[in-house]
Design an enzyme around this catalytic site. Structure first.
Site, PDB file in Angstrom:
ATOM      1  N   HIS A  96       0.820  -1.211   0.000  1.00 17.49           N
ATOM      2  CA  HIS A  96       0.000   0.000   0.000  1.00 17.49           C
ATOM      3  C   HIS A  96       0.854   1.262   0.000  1.00 17.49           C
ATOM      4  CE1 HIS A  96      -3.308  -2.669   2.007  1.00 17.49           C
ATOM      5  NE2 HIS A  96      -3.181  -2.901   0.713  1.00 17.49           N
TER       6      HIS A  96
HETATM    7  C1  LIG Z   1       0.707  -6.908  -4.972  1.00 16.63           C
HETATM    8  C2  LIG Z   1      -0.323  -5.902  -4.570  1.00 16.63           C
HETATM    9  C3  LIG Z   1      -1.429  -6.301  -3.841  1.00 16.63           C
HETATM   10  C4  LIG Z   1      -2.398  -5.360  -3.457  1.00 16.63           C
HETATM   11  N1  LIG Z   1      -3.531  -5.799  -2.842  1.00 16.63           N
HETATM   12  C5  LIG Z   1      -4.557  -4.917  -2.640  1.00 16.63           C
HETATM   13  C6  LIG Z   1      -5.816  -5.366  -2.214  1.00 16.63           C
HETATM   14  O1  LIG Z   1      -6.039  -6.564  -2.019  1.00 16.63           O
HETATM   15  N2  LIG Z   1      -6.800  -4.441  -2.012  1.00 16.63           N
HETATM   16  C7  LIG Z   1      -6.587  -3.115  -2.214  1.00 16.63           C
HETATM   17  O2  LIG Z   1      -7.498  -2.312  -1.966  1.00 16.63           O
HETATM   18  N3  LIG Z   1      -5.385  -2.657  -2.635  1.00 16.63           N
HETATM   19  C8  LIG Z   1      -4.389  -3.529  -2.887  1.00 16.63           C
HETATM   20  N4  LIG Z   1      -3.196  -3.096  -3.392  1.00 16.63           N
HETATM   21  C9  LIG Z   1      -2.987  -1.637  -3.525  1.00 16.63           C
HETATM   22  C10 LIG Z   1      -3.657  -0.984  -4.724  1.00 16.63           C
HETATM   23  O3  LIG Z   1      -3.715  -1.869  -5.811  1.00 16.63           O
HETATM   24  C11 LIG Z   1      -2.860   0.291  -5.081  1.00 16.63           C
HETATM   25  O4  LIG Z   1      -2.844   1.167  -3.973  1.00 16.63           O
HETATM   26  C12 LIG Z   1      -3.439   1.065  -6.254  1.00 16.63           C
HETATM   27  O5  LIG Z   1      -3.600   0.220  -7.364  1.00 16.63           O
HETATM   28  C13 LIG Z   1      -2.541   2.245  -6.612  1.00 16.63           C
HETATM   29  O6  LIG Z   1      -3.045   2.923  -7.734  1.00 16.63           O
HETATM   30  P1  LIG Z   1      -2.198   4.090  -8.453  1.00 16.63           P
HETATM   31  O7  LIG Z   1      -2.986   4.545  -9.611  1.00 16.63           O
HETATM   32  O8  LIG Z   1      -1.811   5.096  -7.441  1.00 16.63           O
HETATM   33  O9  LIG Z   1      -0.838   3.407  -8.919  1.00 16.63           O
HETATM   34  P2  LIG Z   1      -0.617   2.103  -9.818  1.00 16.63           P
HETATM   35  O10 LIG Z   1      -1.879   1.384 -10.052  1.00 16.63           O
HETATM   36  O11 LIG Z   1       0.505   1.372  -9.191  1.00 16.63           O
HETATM   37  O12 LIG Z   1      -0.165   2.677 -11.238  1.00 16.63           O
HETATM   38  C14 LIG Z   1       1.071   3.257 -11.492  1.00 16.63           C
HETATM   39  C15 LIG Z   1       1.503   2.816 -12.888  1.00 16.63           C
HETATM   40  O13 LIG Z   1       2.542   3.677 -13.344  1.00 16.63           O
HETATM   41  C16 LIG Z   1       3.485   2.915 -14.044  1.00 16.63           C
HETATM   42  N5  LIG Z   1       4.756   3.652 -14.041  1.00 16.63           N
HETATM   43  C17 LIG Z   1       5.600   3.886 -13.002  1.00 16.63           C
HETATM   44  N6  LIG Z   1       6.621   4.648 -13.401  1.00 16.63           N
HETATM   45  C18 LIG Z   1       6.426   4.897 -14.713  1.00 16.63           C
HETATM   46  C19 LIG Z   1       7.142   5.644 -15.678  1.00 16.63           C
HETATM   47  N7  LIG Z   1       8.270   6.285 -15.373  1.00 16.63           N
HETATM   48  N8  LIG Z   1       6.656   5.689 -16.944  1.00 16.63           N
HETATM   49  C20 LIG Z   1       5.512   5.037 -17.286  1.00 16.63           C
HETATM   50  N9  LIG Z   1       4.802   4.311 -16.399  1.00 16.63           N
HETATM   51  C21 LIG Z   1       5.253   4.261 -15.129  1.00 16.63           C
HETATM   52  C22 LIG Z   1       3.542   1.597 -13.305  1.00 16.63           C
HETATM   53  O14 LIG Z   1       4.054   0.599 -14.168  1.00 16.63           O
HETATM   54  C23 LIG Z   1       2.072   1.402 -12.919  1.00 16.63           C
HETATM   55  O15 LIG Z   1       1.369   0.647 -13.884  1.00 16.63           O
HETATM   56  C24 LIG Z   1      -2.223  -3.994  -3.790  1.00 16.63           C
HETATM   57  C25 LIG Z   1      -1.110  -3.597  -4.534  1.00 16.63           C
HETATM   58  C26 LIG Z   1      -0.170  -4.533  -4.934  1.00 16.63           C
HETATM   59  C27 LIG Z   1       1.002  -4.080  -5.737  1.00 16.63           C
END
Ligand SMILES: Cc1cc2nc3c(=O)[nH]c(=O)nc-3n(C[C@H](O)[C@H](O)[C@H](O)COP(=O)(O)OP(=O)(O)OC[C@H]3O[C@@H](n4cnc5c(N)ncnc54)[C@H](O)[C@@H]3O)c2cc1C
Ligand SMILES: *[C@@H]1O[C@H](CO)[C@@H](O)[C@H](O)[C@H]1NC(C)=O
Ligand SMILES: *[C@@H]1O[C@H](CO)[C@@H](O)[C@H](O)[C@H]1NC(C)=O
Ligand SMILES: *[C@@H]1O[C@H](CO)[C@@H](O)[C@H](O)[C@H]1NC(C)=O
Length: 632
Positions: free
Chosen positions: A562
């Site tokens: 998280h």
């Molecule tokens: C293994 C795992 C299990 C989890 N389990 C749960 C759960 O059961 N329940 C729950 O509520 N939450 C869970 N979470 C947390 C939740 O999924 C995340 O908090 C949420 O998806 C974050 O969303 P975001 O849009 O902030 O970032 P993300 O969804 O992480 O998106 C960021 C994206 O940016 C991309 N990126 C990074 N740097 C660059 C760059 N320089 N150029 C281009 N692309 C880039 C990455 O590849 C990624 O795809 C889990 C997370 C993980 C990793």
């Protein structure tokens, strides 16, 4: 249907790896209106919603990882564990510097790296924050429009809560379906829900542990999942982004890693520079490309990625930029300075060999997978349509229990929790299995106490280690357990979970090497290999036992995946990076929209909060770009 061999290959990630010999299939335009840097959870929701509301808007999504479109490893829920394989091409692993606070270990944080990011690889646990979490964002961190009054309706709009279509605060017609999954409730979880309320006399069973109020605290509840009644993962891209991809104005480019944001002389963002990711396209031209954005650049690279793009672009603490040799555009000390995560302790026990657990799924047992996939093919139910996490409680200590936790936690309690009765200290669950690499362990049944801290006091940091190399591992400090209050709270959480689990019918003793090493004659040693009666006396711990637990916690605690709060939405003077319209301080036409903007961590698993942030970001961006009417 998959053959057994295919199943094993998919589980171990080998087939994913074979996808490496590709060249980019998507033509990236030179100029668009809006660029998303990072195509994860938040970007999928915002870009998809914008494209639906304004089909003429030219949108580019640059995602470092591969596509997830219609891939079974993202659609079939039980495959979540395969993404954590060391050969994973859908997650990347951020490794912390070693720290004495965690027994000298490096903490490894897996993060989603694919279209959909975390939403496409996560464990699908459905948990929501408390209303006061968002109200604190609004009031204590001065962000009008980010309180629970605004965010709860947005979360309702995003979901279809199949569990109960009449439940207050839940949604009935949103794109993301929520159900209990297609495998019923496993016996271990049912025992947790039966024994918990009997042992914890003031903590009853409740139908909903996610109504945002204190009615969801100190109640045992069945865990919903981000899984539809059709047995599929409720990720962001298949439900927001891909449905819009017939629109030629929406370009989704996988394998495209953003190096930095480009600015003109007035510090207005004019576009980004990116490279084709060397892991996705290993044989392809590594020369950086540039794309122009005429209206807006959005950073949505997640809590680990976004601060790194900012720093490579010259936005960050002057001392950090200087140390790596990046030319400074804006001195913004808050960038990457406040990493938060829910420190997670998983304590495994042996379970009745006759009960059903997820262990055969975790071990890649061919018979279980073959049967499970056949059933999923047949009617989308069974073990493959679930995640093995069926019950939990968000626990807030009583006054008497606070005395047990002791003085190390007192100041934190008083300043952070005392006045907000909807804030739990722990999330505690009985997991049906041991979600870990089980190499070297007997192939039997396990059950685990999973305990994470809702609001750790400890905080870490993440910064770039190279000005230009986008593959250089970041300089990351988890900060885990650097505040003693966190250790004291987890010590009590460990004891509490142990008392509940050893009363459950499936209990068959502790998996000793993964527990504290108590002295041989200590009263804290669990001698029994069968459940104890409900009214058995609680275990009594000596000071030496507490010390053994602390050592254990420091040696075993890990991430709950998280990552949060590395570019916080706060006033500039308080270390903020963006304002309440998500604009990065000191520059123009650059916004951040992902979980890095959280000014303080929320108590629940963070997918829900990523959805809240993205939904509000969509409203803000649509309004600024004069898009009417926003999608209903
Ligand atoms: C293994 C795992 C299990 C989890 N389990 C749960 C759960 O059961 N329940 C729950 O509520 N939450 C869970 N979470 C947390 C939740 O999924 C995340 O908090 C949420 O998806 C974050 O969303 P975001 O849009 O902030 O970032 P993300 O969804 O992480 O998106 C960021 C994206 O940016 C991309 N990126 C990074 N740097 C660059 C760059 N320089 N150029 C281009 N692309 C880039 C990455 O590849 C990624 O795809 C889990 C997370 C993980 C990793
Ligand atoms: C799905 O099929 C399985 C057999 O493969 C059966 O046991 C189960 O009852 C079916 N479930 C539904 C909801 O049809
Ligand atoms: C909590 O509430 C009490 C009584 O209203 C007040 O005196 C105290 O300052 C509050 N504490 C915090 C930390 O806000
Ligand atoms: C729950 O919150 C309500 C309203 O905020 C408050 O009146 C009540 O005392 C709280 N209950 C508990 C058990 O803390």
């Amino acid at each position: 249907m998959f053959s057994t061999l295919q199943t094993l290959l998919l589980v171990s990630g080998v087939i994913n790896r074979a996808a490496a010999f590709l060249t980019p299939q998507v033509t990236v335009p030179d100029r668009v209106d809006v660029i998303f840097s990072g195509g994860g959870t938040a970007a999928s929701i915002i870009a998809g919603s914008l494209s639906a509301a304004a089909p003429n808007l030219k949108i580019l999504v640059l995602e470092g990882g591969p596509t997830t479109l219609e891939k079974f490893e993202h659609i079939q829920p039980a495959r979540y564990f395969s993404h954590l394989s060391p050969y994973s091409t859908t997650e990347q692993f951020v490794v912390s510097n070693p720290s004495d606070a965690v027994g000298g270990r490096n903490i490894v944080i897996p993060v989603g790296k694919c279209i959909g990011g975390g939403s496409s690889v996560n464990f699908m646990l459905y948990n929501r924050a408390s209303a006061s979490d968002y109200d604190d964002w609004e009031v204590e961190y001065s962000n009008p429009g980010w309180g629970s009054k605004v965010l709860i309706p947005l979360l309702q709009k995003a979901e279809t809560y199949e569990v109960n279509t009449k439940a207050a605060t839940h949604g009935t017609s949103g794109p993301l379906h929520v159900s209990y999954g297609g495998n019923g409730i496993l016996e271990i979880a049912q025992q947790f829900l039966d024994v918990g309320p009997k042992y914890e006399k003031n903590r009853p069973l409740a139908a909903d542990g996610n109504d945002f109020t204190n009615k969801s605290i100190n109640v045992f509840y069945r865990m919903p999942k981000w899984i539809s009644g059709q047995g599929t993962r409720s990720d962001a891209p298949h439900h927001y982004l891909y449905p819009q991809q017939t629109n030629k104005n929406l370009v989704i480019s996988p394998g495209s890693r953003v190096t930095r944001v480009l600015f003109d002389k007035t510090l207005t963002a004019t576009g980004v520079e990116f490279v084709y990711d060397k892991h996705v396209f290993p044989d392809y031209d590594p020369t950086p490309k540039q794309v122009t954005a005429t209206k807006l650049v959005v950073l949505s690279a997640g809590a680990m990625g976004t601060p790194q793009i900012l720093e490579r672009s010259g936005i960050g603490a002057a001392s950090i930029l200087k140390s790596v040799g990046v030319k400074q555009l804006v001195n913004l000390p808050g960038v990457g300075a406040t990493y938060k995560d829910h420190v997670f302790l998983v304590s495994p026990y042996l379970a009745d060999p006759a009960t059903t657990t997820f262990d055969p799924i975790f071990r890649g047992d061919p018979a279980t997978w073959t049967q499970g996939l056949a059933q999923w093919d047949h009617n989308r139910t069974g073990i493959v349509a679930s995640n093995g996490v069926d019950a939990a409680i968000k626990m807030r200590p009583t006054t008497a229990e606070l005395a047990e936790i002791g003085p190390e936690f007192a100041a934190r309690w008083k300043s952070f929790y005392a006045n907000k009765t909807d804030k739990p200290v722990f999330w505690i669950s009985a997991l049906a299995g041991l979600p870990a690499d089980q190499t070297g362990l007997p192939a039997t049944n396990y059950m685990s106490a999973g305990v994470f801290l809702g609001y750790p006091e400890s905080s870490g940091s993440i910064h770039i280690s190279s000005a230009t190399d986008v593959y250089a591992p970041p300089n990351y400090n988890s900060g885990f357990l650097t505040a003693q209050s966190d250790v004291a709270a987890l010590r009590w959480g460990y004891k509490k979970s142990r008392e509940i689990l050893r009363r459950m019918g499936a209990f068959r003793g502790a998996l000793v090497p993964a527990h504290p090493q108590f002295a041989v004659n200590s009263a804290a040693v669990l001698k029994e290999t069968a459940p104890v009666p409900l009214n058995a006396p609680n275990i009594v711990y000596s000071a030496a036992d507490d010390a053994a637990i602390d050592t254990y916690i420091r040696s075993f605690v890990g991430t709950s995946w998280h990552s949060f709060g590395t570019a916080p939405m706060k006033p500039l003077a308080q270390g903020g990076v963006v304002d309440s319209s998500l604009n990065v301080y000191g520059v123009k036409k650059l916004k951040i929209a992902d979980v890095s903007i959280g000014p303080e961590i929320v108590n629940a698993n963070t997918y829900s909060t990523a959805i809240a942030i993205a939904s509000n970001a969509f409203e803000i961006i649509a309004k600024e770009l004069n898009i009417k009417p926003p999608r209903q």
